[in-house]
Design an enzyme around this catalytic site. Structure first.
Site, PDB file in Angstrom:
ATOM      1  N   ASP A 111       0.865  -1.180   0.000  1.00 12.51           N
ATOM      2  CA  ASP A 111       0.000   0.000   0.000  1.00 12.51           C
ATOM      3  C   ASP A 111       0.908   1.239   0.000  1.00 12.51           C
ATOM      4  O   ASP A 111       2.134   1.139   0.106  1.00 12.51           O
ATOM      5  CB  ASP A 111      -0.957  -0.024   1.206  1.00 12.51           C
ATOM      6  CG  ASP A 111      -2.196   0.836   0.962  1.00 12.51           C
ATOM      7  OD1 ASP A 111      -2.166   1.681   0.039  1.00 12.51           O
ATOM      8  OD2 ASP A 111      -3.187   0.681   1.684  1.00 12.51           O
TER       9      ASP A 111
HETATM   10  C1  NOJ Z   1      -4.015   3.925   0.327  1.00 13.43           C
HETATM   11  C2  NOJ Z   1      -5.231   3.072   0.501  1.00 13.43           C
HETATM   12  O1  NOJ Z   1      -5.127   2.341   1.693  1.00 13.43           O
HETATM   13  C3  NOJ Z   1      -5.480   2.105  -0.649  1.00 13.43           C
HETATM   14  O2  NOJ Z   1      -6.741   1.538  -0.473  1.00 13.43           O
HETATM   15  C4  NOJ Z   1      -5.365   2.794  -1.970  1.00 13.43           C
HETATM   16  O3  NOJ Z   1      -5.617   1.875  -3.010  1.00 13.43           O
HETATM   17  C5  NOJ Z   1      -3.982   3.395  -2.088  1.00 13.43           C
HETATM   18  N1  NOJ Z   1      -3.787   4.380  -1.024  1.00 13.43           N
HETATM   19  C6  NOJ Z   1      -3.743   4.058  -3.431  1.00 13.43           C
HETATM   20  O4  NOJ Z   1      -4.485   5.204  -3.549  1.00 13.43           O
END
Ligand code: NOJ
Length: 749
Positions: free
Chosen positions: A297
């Site tokens: 993530d």
């Molecule tokens: C953080 C989030 O937790 C995740 O769900 C998301 O896909 C990513 N950022 C990318 O934006």
């Protein structure tokens, strides 16, 4: 010089095309595994043979584009990274024209011309926004959910995107957590059906088809169980609980053919998921056979320093890759440290090559080596986006996701000729209807509920009443005046949509501001009150539900949400949703979920003290999982079993007759639950094991049949093997999880 590099790519491509095409479709039981998902791609081997270490590392790097009000722009540094082959993947960049521009740099200006992969958070629609995912799951309609993902994929693919960070498969029983809005609720069985439907919708059966995009199963794993509901907080649970109640939806998505998985921010059993080899390699690859790639993530690798399991970014990067995390989203650690780590042996060449192979294979499955620009078609972008068909799909799903929680004296549907007072701080907001993670959704495409009601009803008066967040009762008098003389007051309350989603945890689950006071004031007029709720979590609405005559939970219903709500209120459509998450009576009951265990002292005697109960509140929730009313009523006959027992390899069927006992056509979600009476470990009081939506005319009856197989009885036994145990089971069929009538059967070994 560039030309000769281009030649290398063309040569590799030709070699690969010639050798490709052995469609070894592993039949399996999932059609999405058909077509090109299991094909091997010689171009990937050819590339791996000629790539330098830097080029390999570049394929494991994912950076975000920056955005400004006029559209996407990318920092110069990242363009240089793409050009130098140091960044093989970009997210947050879209439109056919812009992705083409970046793709041209990768294809024409890098040595090997390996195409970029473009990712984006297409979470509940791209331009045509569907209800938030918690709402979508309340439809209990996998076919329609799949259709919503198909529409999202078509729109996103037409805007140059290859890859969505969806489905979010995090089971959640924690309403304080803002991201409960992004998932499919509390239950592993329903969550699995939703997850698989979304993957099928995004990916179809052929990823090379330019109308499909790759899915990303997130957040692996158990991100939905942060202590105290605070985002990013510690997660800890037994392996058994994890496997039984949290992992199934991720696995269902992987089984449906999802090409990528995102590691979650949280730790689990003391190890951040980002570098958790047990999760990323042990369970995901070795047990489930996942053959796509894992992405961290956002800055997840860097965050391992804060977690306290890595001394620095170099250490974190090495740990993450060695644990099975193939791609680095936004930390920059792979880019900076992996080459050296491979050279001095802290990461093996084999580990690096495997990660690169997985990324290149997904690019090949998308057909990017054959035509890197196949997703960059401006004509298709214009034709596919926000079509009337897409809007209708969004409206239908919004209607099916709204849950009617109360409807005393059949106050709903309202008569179109009546005089309606529309009240509340969210009544005139189009913006909030879109929810968070709204992709490329635009407020201009959306109407407020006030506007939609005004179009339907004979006479409408409106007063805002109060602010959604801030204290202040200055508008109450005007609201009361608007209501007097009306046949009904439609009061639209909730949370601002920014109170859901990432980093949006709360310590209260009550309506913010002075909205409850406003409702009290409106109810005091004696005019019938219809409460419409816009929110992204189960709220404590004990008082509000008592004050209102009817309550419609509309979540954040998307681009067509206003039309859907108006159609529901005036009877042009029927509320089709059933809760996918329990609504507690108050925050003190949390976590509360229908699959609770019996305990050693179940609460059965009303005035007993030493039983599992509260002194100040009932054990039961305000609204149970699976609950939702319609504009008609249904009755259930007793379930009939084809046999009183079965054994390994066998099955039995349960048949129940459902009758529409009201005077309107209506849709019921018939739900089947099981209880295993004695196990080697304790078993839940109920486990959802089947459901079916049926629409019946007034007076019509239909037999609904469910087949029960050993797989429905299996669980993680005392010795941590997965399977069934002989013994007695109870089978319940009804309209929600509080159904009490049951029949019994036995499973024999
Ligand atoms: C953080 C989030 O937790 C995740 O769900 C998301 O896909 C990513 N950022 C990318 O934006």
């Amino acid at each position: 010089m560039k030309k000769s590099f281009l030649c290398i790519f063309v040569l590799l491509a030709l070699v690969s095309c010639g050798g490709k095409g052995s469609d070894k479709c592993q039949a399996g039981d999932d059609p999405a595994r058909a077509a090109n998902f299991d094909r091997s791609y010689p171009i990937v081997d050819s590339l791996l043979r000629v790539m330098t270490l830097e080029e390999k590392v570049g394929q494991l790097v994912l950076y975000t584009s920056d955005w400004d009000v006029t559209g996407p722009s990318i920092r110069d540094g990242y363009v240089d990274d793409i050009r130098a082959g140091r960044c093989g993947n970009i997210f947050n960049a879209y439109t056919a024209a812009y992705t083409r521009q970046l793709q041209e740099i990768a294809v024409n200006e890098t040595r090997l011309g390996i195409p970029l992969l473009f990712g984006y958070d297409v979470i509940h629609g791209f331009r045509t926004i569907f209800p938030i995912n918690l709402g979508i799951s309340a439809s209990w309609d996998p076919a329609l959910i799949e259709e919503s993902a198909r529409v999202a994929a078509r729109e996103a693919a037409a805007a140059g995107l290859h890859w969505t960070y969806s489905p979010m498969c995090d089971i959640c029983v924690e309403p304080r957590w803002g991201r409960i809005s992004e998932g499919a609720g509390e239950d592993a069985f329903l969550g699995s059906a939703v997850a698989a439907a979304m993957v099928h919708g995004y990916q179809g059966t052929d990823l090379e088809n330019p109308l499909t995009i790759a899915a990303c199963v997130k957040h692996f794993a158990a991100y939905g169980a942060p202590h105290a509901g605070r985002d990013y907080n510690t997660v800890d649970m037994s392996e058994r609980w994890l496997r039984e109640f949290y992992l199934p939806p991720y696995k269902a998505a992987v089984d449906a053919g999802a090409q990528t998985v995102m590691a979650s921010f949280n730790e689990l059993d003391g190890t951040p998921a980002t570098a958790n080899a047990h999760l990323l390699t042990g369970i995901l690859r070795n047990e489930w056979g996942f053959d796509g790639f894992v992405v961290s993530d956002y800055t997840g690798i860097m965050e391992m320093i804060n977690h306290g399991t890595s001394a620095d970014l170099e250490d974190a990067s090495i740990q993450a890759l060695n644990a099975g995390n193939d791609m680095d989203m936004q930390s920059g650690g792979y880019s900076e440290f992996l080459k050296k780590a491979v050279e001095d042996g802290r990461v093996s060449r084999k580990t690096l090559d495997e990660a690169v192979r997985r990324v290149l294979t997904v690019k090949a499955r998308l057909g990017l080596f054959e035509d890197p620009y196949k997703y960059c078609s401006e004509e298709r972008e214009a034709a596919e986006t926000l079509t009337q068909e897409n809007r209708i799909a969004a409206r239908t799903l919004a209607e099916e996701s709204c849950v009617l929680l109360k409807n005393d004296f059949n106050i709903l549907p309202l008569d179109k000729r009546s005089r309606v007072a529309v009240i509340g701080p969210l009544a005139n907001s189009a913006d909030d209807l879109l929810g968070t993670w709204r992709g490329a959704g635009r407020v201009e495409d959306t109407r407020s509920i006030l506007d939609a009601i005004t179009e339907c009803a004979g006479q409408v008066v409106y007063a805002q009443g109060c602010d959604v967040e801030k204290a202040g009762q200055a508008g109450f008098r005007q609201a009361e005046n608007a209501v007097r003389g009306a046949h009904a007051a439609v009061v639209i309350l909730g949370e601002p949509c920014s109170w859901s989603g990432e980093a949006a945890s709360r310590t209260s689950i009550k309506l913010p501001g002075e909205q409850t006071e406003l409702l009290r004031c409106i109810a005091g007029t004696g005019v019938p009150v219809v409460l419409v709720l816009l929110n992204g979590r189960p709220l404590d609405i004990s008082e509000e539900a008592a004050l209102a005559d009817a309550v419609l939970e509309a979540w954040y219903p998307g681009t067509m949400g206003a039309e859907a709500v108006a159609r529901l209120l005036f009877g042009d459509a029927e509320p089709g949703g059933r809760l996918s998450v329990t609504f507690p009576r108050n925050l003190g009951q949390v976590p509360i979920y229908y699959y609770a265990k019996n305990t050693g002292r179940p609460y059965v005697h009303p005035d007993a003290k030493y039983e599992s109960r509260y002194l100040d509140c009932e054990n039961t929730p305000l609204f149970p999982f699976g609950y939702g009313l319609t504009y008609t009523t249904f009755s259930y006959g007793k379930a009939e079993l084809s046999s009183g027992s079965f054994g390994p390899g066998g099955s039995l069927t349960a048949k129940v007759t459902v009758t529409n006992t009201g005077s309107r056509e209506g849709t019921e979600v018939v739900q089947l639950y099981l209880r295993d009476m004695v196990g080697s470990v304790t078993r839940p009081l109920k486990m959802l094991r089947g459901f079916e939506r049926i629409t019946l005319a007034p007076g019509e009856s239909r037999d609904v049949t469910f087949e029960i197989t050993p797989g429905d009885l299996a669980f993680w036994r005392k010795d941590m093997t997965f399977g069934c145990e002989a013994g007695e089971f109870r089978l319940f069929v009804g309209g929600n999880s509080s159904v009490e009538e049951y029949v019994t059967f036995t499973y024999n070994e």
